[in-house]
Design a protein around this motif. Sequence first.
Motif, PDB file in Angstrom:
ATOM      1  N   PHE A 111      66.980  16.010  51.290  1.00 28.15           N
ATOM      2  CA  PHE A 111      65.951  15.144  51.860  1.00 28.15           C
ATOM      3  C   PHE A 111      64.679  15.925  52.189  1.00 28.15           C
ATOM      4  CE2 PHE A 111      69.351  12.026  52.773  1.00 28.15           C
ATOM      5  CZ  PHE A 111      68.707  10.887  52.332  1.00 28.15           C
ATOM      6  N   ILE A 112      64.839  17.121  52.760  1.00 24.04           N
ATOM      7  CA  ILE A 112      63.675  17.839  53.281  1.00 24.04           C
ATOM      8  C   ILE A 112      62.883  18.547  52.189  1.00 24.04           C
ATOM      9  CG2 ILE A 112      62.948  19.745  54.778  1.00 24.04           C
ATOM     10  CD1 ILE A 112      65.252  19.053  56.612  1.00 24.04           C
ATOM     11  N   PHE A 113      63.583  19.244  51.273  1.00 24.85           N
ATOM     12  CA  PHE A 113      62.889  20.124  50.347  1.00 24.85           C
ATOM     13  C   PHE A 113      62.589  19.486  48.996  1.00 24.85           C
ATOM     14  CE2 PHE A 113      64.808  23.045  53.356  1.00 24.85           C
ATOM     15  CZ  PHE A 113      63.784  23.954  53.577  1.00 24.85           C
ATOM     16  N   LEU A 114      63.380  18.496  48.589  1.00 27.10           N
ATOM     17  CA  LEU A 114      63.174  17.923  47.254  1.00 27.10           C
ATOM     18  C   LEU A 114      62.295  16.693  47.253  1.00 27.10           C
ATOM     19  CD1 LEU A 114      66.722  18.373  45.683  1.00 27.10           C
ATOM     20  CD2 LEU A 114      64.739  19.901  45.602  1.00 27.10           C
ATOM     21  N   VAL A 115      62.222  16.007  48.384  1.00 23.60           N
ATOM     22  CA  VAL A 115      61.361  14.817  48.460  1.00 23.60           C
ATOM     23  C   VAL A 115      59.911  15.272  48.611  1.00 23.60           C
ATOM     24  CG1 VAL A 115      60.846  12.726  49.744  1.00 23.60           C
ATOM     25  CG2 VAL A 115      63.227  13.456  49.457  1.00 23.60           C
ATOM     26  N   LYS A 116      59.065  14.822  47.709  1.00 22.22           N
ATOM     27  CA  LYS A 116      57.674  15.267  47.680  1.00 22.22           C
ATOM     28  C   LYS A 116      56.797  14.392  48.574  1.00 22.22           C
ATOM     29  CE  LYS A 116      58.540  18.530  44.758  1.00 22.22           C
ATOM     30  NZ  LYS A 116      58.472  19.939  45.163  1.00 22.22           N
ATOM     31  N   ASN A 117      56.952  14.543  49.845  1.00 17.83           N
ATOM     32  CA  ASN A 117      56.094  13.854  50.813  1.00 17.83           C
ATOM     33  C   ASN A 117      55.603  14.903  51.816  1.00 17.83           C
ATOM     34  OD1 ASN A 117      56.030  11.102  49.964  1.00 17.83           O
ATOM     35  ND2 ASN A 117      58.174  10.940  50.567  1.00 17.83           N
ATOM     36  N   SER A 118      54.853  14.477  52.792  1.00 14.76           N
ATOM     37  CA  SER A 118      54.257  15.466  53.681  1.00 14.76           C
ATOM     38  C   SER A 118      54.044  14.908  55.085  1.00 14.76           C
ATOM     39  CB  SER A 118      52.907  15.943  53.113  1.00 14.76           C
ATOM     40  OG  SER A 118      52.000  14.852  53.069  1.00 14.76           O
ATOM     41  N   ILE A 119      53.661  15.812  55.957  1.00 17.54           N
ATOM     42  CA  ILE A 119      53.260  15.480  57.325  1.00 17.54           C
ATOM     43  C   ILE A 119      51.771  15.790  57.476  1.00 17.54           C
ATOM     44  CG2 ILE A 119      53.509  16.112  59.758  1.00 17.54           C
ATOM     45  CD1 ILE A 119      55.867  14.598  58.938  1.00 17.54           C
TER      46      ILE A 119
ATOM     47  N   LEU B 158      59.665   8.423  53.750  1.00 14.43           N
ATOM     48  CA  LEU B 158      60.227   7.064  53.742  1.00 14.43           C
ATOM     49  C   LEU B 158      61.511   6.972  54.543  1.00 14.43           C
ATOM     50  CD1 LEU B 158      59.614   6.219  49.964  1.00 14.43           C
ATOM     51  CD2 LEU B 158      58.249   5.527  51.939  1.00 14.43           C
ATOM     52  N   PHE B 159      61.798   7.977  55.329  1.00 11.88           N
ATOM     53  CA  PHE B 159      62.992   7.970  56.172  1.00 11.88           C
ATOM     54  C   PHE B 159      62.639   8.639  57.506  1.00 11.88           C
ATOM     55  CE2 PHE B 159      63.044  11.382  53.034  1.00 11.88           C
ATOM     56  CZ  PHE B 159      63.015  12.508  53.847  1.00 11.88           C
ATOM     57  N   PRO B 160      63.390   8.327  58.551  1.00 16.72           N
ATOM     58  CA  PRO B 160      63.118   8.936  59.861  1.00 16.72           C
ATOM     59  C   PRO B 160      63.466  10.421  59.852  1.00 16.72           C
ATOM     60  CG  PRO B 160      65.097   7.605  59.961  1.00 16.72           C
ATOM     61  CD  PRO B 160      64.494   7.335  58.618  1.00 16.72           C
ATOM     62  N   LEU B 161      62.817  11.162  60.739  1.00 16.62           N
ATOM     63  CA  LEU B 161      63.090  12.599  60.830  1.00 16.62           C
ATOM     64  C   LEU B 161      62.762  13.108  62.236  1.00 16.62           C
ATOM     65  CD1 LEU B 161      59.996  13.921  60.677  1.00 16.62           C
ATOM     66  CD2 LEU B 161      60.300  13.456  58.244  1.00 16.62           C
ATOM     67  N   TYR B 162      63.292  14.302  62.515  1.00 14.88           N
ATOM     68  CA  TYR B 162      63.006  14.978  63.776  1.00 14.88           C
ATOM     69  C   TYR B 162      61.839  15.938  63.570  1.00 14.88           C
ATOM     70  CZ  TYR B 162      67.491  13.176  65.401  1.00 14.88           C
ATOM     71  OH  TYR B 162      68.520  12.354  65.760  1.00 14.88           O
ATOM     72  N   LEU B 163      60.932  15.935  64.527  1.00 17.81           N
ATOM     73  CA  LEU B 163      59.701  16.706  64.398  1.00 17.81           C
ATOM     74  C   LEU B 163      59.584  17.703  65.561  1.00 17.81           C
ATOM     75  CD1 LEU B 163      56.881  16.885  62.844  1.00 17.81           C
ATOM     76  CD2 LEU B 163      56.027  15.382  64.642  1.00 17.81           C
ATOM     77  N   ARG B 164      59.191  18.930  65.235  1.00 16.60           N
ATOM     78  CA  ARG B 164      58.926  19.955  66.247  1.00 16.60           C
ATOM     79  C   ARG B 164      57.645  20.676  65.861  1.00 16.60           C
ATOM     80  NH1 ARG B 164      60.997  25.320  67.372  1.00 16.60           N
ATOM     81  NH2 ARG B 164      62.068  25.285  65.340  1.00 16.60           N
TER      82      ARG B 164
END
Length: 393
Positions: A5-13, A40-46
């Motif tokens: 989910f984190i490294f292969l999905v090409k989206n950004s913050i 396109l999915f929820p995530l934890y942010l720090r």
Amino acid sequence: MDILFIFLVKNSIEIIREYPERLSNGDKNDLKLHVKSNYLFPLYLRIIEELPIQLQIRDLEFKKHLAKKEATQFLYTVKPTERGSYDFGKTNVFISVFGLIEKRIQSNENLSIPSYPSYLQLKQFQLYSTAKLQNQFGMKRIRKIGTNTEFENIRNYNIGDEYRLINWKATAKTNKLMVNQFQEEKSQPVYSVIDLGRTMRMPFDGLKLLDYSINSSLVLANISLQKNEKAGLITFNNSIKDFVVADRKNYQMPMILEKLYNVDTNFLETDFGQLYVFMKRKLTQRSLLFIYTNFETLDALERQMPYLKLIKKSHVVVLILFKNTELKKLAHQKAKTTTDIYNNVIAEKFNYDKELIINRLNQFGILTIYCEPKELTIGIINKYLEIKAKGLF
């Protein structure tokens, strides 16, 4: 799955800084980070922001659970205690879906923000003359006594005018009663004279006495200009460092602000003799001088007293002295040991010397402001209004 989910999905913050162009020294400055998730999915942010080294903040961290494509913001405050450039590094964002793996994303370029003398105080005291603000900040409402002394014109006598204002020469020429009309004296020079000697390095609540003096002098200059006076600046130690001629030009405040941006103290002894010689040559008009300095002993004052008396002959002098809050606490601290008793006695001796210094200055007609550093701005404004109300200047 976390890696997928984190490294292969090409989206950004997206991280956008909303920071001021300059920081206000000694004040709380609001800084804001705008964050938007494009996943396109929820995530934890720090988020860890690389803060300037002068702030000495190492535990600032933001955490939040973001829904898909959610936008949020983080607000925090910083309080600089030094003037100069504050360098922010990059914004480090750590994202995770299940909390097993984190991906670091670096955002924003390095940013340098200058920290100027407290311009927030200028806005805070902008409407200082209103009764509501006076009560809020402890300003005194001073009743103006006497009459204005600057001649304006001659006009016809009206019922209720004072008889002593009658102009008998004009009355004889026109064959009717004429009176002199006066207005408040304006466009007089008001100078902030700041000592850059070693005594001004003493810190209180994170700021040096010099920084308190700089912040108050900016407020004084602003109020002087509002009152149609001329605002000027002199900084000195063993020689004259900066000089801004008192004026009412539109760029007067920015000029004073720029001069005060880089000034600093040193360990040299202050020479009031050099200050007197400079004023004798440069200040040809009677001026109101607020001298920011600090005498801790009566002997230190006596060395400079001859020059202060000479300056007082040509100008209205207000000498600012600072209360040592630490000594005040020490003097009232309950003694438990012999060492505590000695400390109490020494602290009381220093406090008593300050009272002797003030009495000595008043003996020669030199006005004084004796207050804690944090109360300096209010003390300056009250003394300025008092001098204007009493017609001393």
